[in-house]
Design a protein around this motif. Structure first.
Motif, short mmCIF file in Angstrom:
data_model
loop_
_atom_site.label_atom_id
_atom_site.label_comp_id
_atom_site.label_asym_id
_atom_site.label_seq_id
_atom_site.Cartn_x
_atom_site.Cartn_y
_atom_site.Cartn_z
N VAL A 112 62.10 55.98 15.29
CA VAL A 112 62.55 54.59 15.36
C VAL A 112 62.12 53.86 14.10
O VAL A 112 60.96 53.93 13.70
N LEU A 113 63.07 53.16 13.48
CA LEU A 113 62.76 52.34 12.31
C LEU A 113 62.42 50.94 12.79
O LEU A 113 63.26 50.26 13.39
N PHE A 114 61.19 50.52 12.54
CA PHE A 114 60.74 49.19 12.93
C PHE A 114 60.65 48.29 11.69
O PHE A 114 60.23 48.73 10.62
N GLY A 115 61.05 47.03 11.84
CA GLY A 115 60.88 46.05 10.77
C GLY A 115 62.07 45.86 9.87
O GLY A 115 61.97 45.20 8.84
N GLY A 116 63.23 46.44 10.20
CA GLY A 116 64.40 46.30 9.34
C GLY A 116 64.45 47.39 8.29
O GLY A 116 63.64 48.33 8.30
N ASP A 117 65.38 47.27 7.33
CA ASP A 117 65.61 48.33 6.34
C ASP A 117 64.38 48.61 5.48
O ASP A 117 64.22 49.72 4.98
N SER A 118 63.52 47.63 5.29
CA SER A 118 62.32 47.84 4.48
C SER A 118 61.08 48.12 5.33
O SER A 118 59.96 48.04 4.85
N GLY A 119 61.31 48.47 6.61
CA GLY A 119 60.21 48.68 7.54
C GLY A 119 59.63 50.08 7.52
O GLY A 119 59.66 50.77 6.49
N ARG A 120 59.13 50.51 8.66
CA ARG A 120 58.44 51.80 8.78
C ARG A 120 59.04 52.63 9.92
O ARG A 120 59.37 52.09 10.97
N MET A 121 59.12 53.93 9.70
CA MET A 121 59.60 54.85 10.72
C MET A 121 58.42 55.31 11.57
O MET A 121 57.36 55.65 11.05
N VAL A 122 58.62 55.31 12.87
CA VAL A 122 57.59 55.76 13.81
C VAL A 122 58.23 56.77 14.76
O VAL A 122 59.33 56.53 15.26
N THR A 123 57.55 57.87 15.01
CA THR A 123 58.03 58.84 15.99
C THR A 123 57.34 58.57 17.32
O THR A 123 56.11 58.56 17.41
N LEU A 124 58.14 58.33 18.34
CA LEU A 124 57.65 58.08 19.69
C LEU A 124 57.98 59.28 20.56
O LEU A 124 59.07 59.84 20.46
N ARG A 125 57.03 59.66 21.42
CA ARG A 125 57.21 60.83 22.29
C ARG A 125 56.95 60.45 23.74
O ARG A 125 56.33 59.42 24.03
N ALA A 126 57.42 61.30 24.65
CA ALA A 126 57.22 61.05 26.08
C ALA A 126 55.75 60.74 26.37
O ALA A 126 54.86 61.45 25.92
N GLY A 127 55.53 59.66 27.11
CA GLY A 127 54.18 59.22 27.44
C GLY A 127 53.64 58.14 26.54
O GLY A 127 52.63 57.52 26.85
#
Length: 200
Positions: A104-119
């Motif tokens: 998931v890209l948070f913060g718009g085009d200049s934001g940060r990618m975060v990987t979220l997993r079950a739990g």
């Protein structure tokens, strides 16, 4: 770096230090305070609870829905995250990953990618952009909002940025942590930052 940003970073470091290192459910945070295009973002940081669901839980979806509801964050939907940048200028949003994984890209085009997993769970401050980039076929999240709040959804629209910034500044701080029902990671991290922002 401005004095305000420096003070916020100092507070963030202090808040992070209040949690013991190494715990699997140790909350993490990501500061996305500057606007990006038409996305206002927020001085309050994104809070991520990795693997917050107890390991013996068979039904992660039901656990998130029950926990959120008990602690003042009524669950509103089960769905993946929209595949385009969007944000909610009028409310904070809580997501619990019930199955699969997503980048998931948070913060718009200049934001940060975060990987979220079950739990995992993530608390998205009002105004912070989010967009699903990649996900497993079984990815599903439980979405919730503070009691009495209903989200307005906006896309990355620069001509509405000023209006959205004003709206985000009016969103009240939630009074209950989504996992404790009273004080917890949310209050420990958000409350001092909100107080500092209000005095500057």
């Amino acid at each position: 770096m401005s004095a305000k940003t420096s003070s916020l970073m100092l507070l963030m470091s202090f808040a992070a230090g209040t949690f013991s290192a190494g715990a699997s459910a140790n909350p993490q945070h990501l500061l996305l305070s500057n606007p990006s295009g038409g996305v206002p973002n927020n001085p309050l940081p994104l809070i991520i609870w990795p693997r917050v669901v107890p390991e013996d839980q068979q039904d992660i979806t039901a656990w998130f829905e029950k926990t959120f509801a008990q602690n003042g964050w009524p669950p509103a939907w089960r769905y993946p995250i929209f595949p385009y940048t969007h944000y909610h200028p009028n409310t904070h949003e809580l997501l619990g990953v019930a199955a699969g994984w997503a980048e998931v890209l948070f913060g718009g085009d200049s934001g940060r990618m975060v990987t979220l997993r079950a739990g995992d769970a993530v608390l998205i401050p009002a105004g912070v952009g989010h967009k699903q980039i990649h996900a497993s076929d079984d990815f599903i999240a439980v979405g919730a909002y503070p009691e009495g709040m209903s989200p307005e959804t906006r896309r990355d629209e620069p001509d509405r940025l000023r209006q959205s910034l004003e709206q985000v500044n009016q969103v009240p701080l939630p009074t209950r942590d989504p996992f404790t029902g009273n004080e917890g990671a949310m209050t420990a991290i958000w409350t001092p930052i909100a107080k500092l922002s209000a005095h500057q």
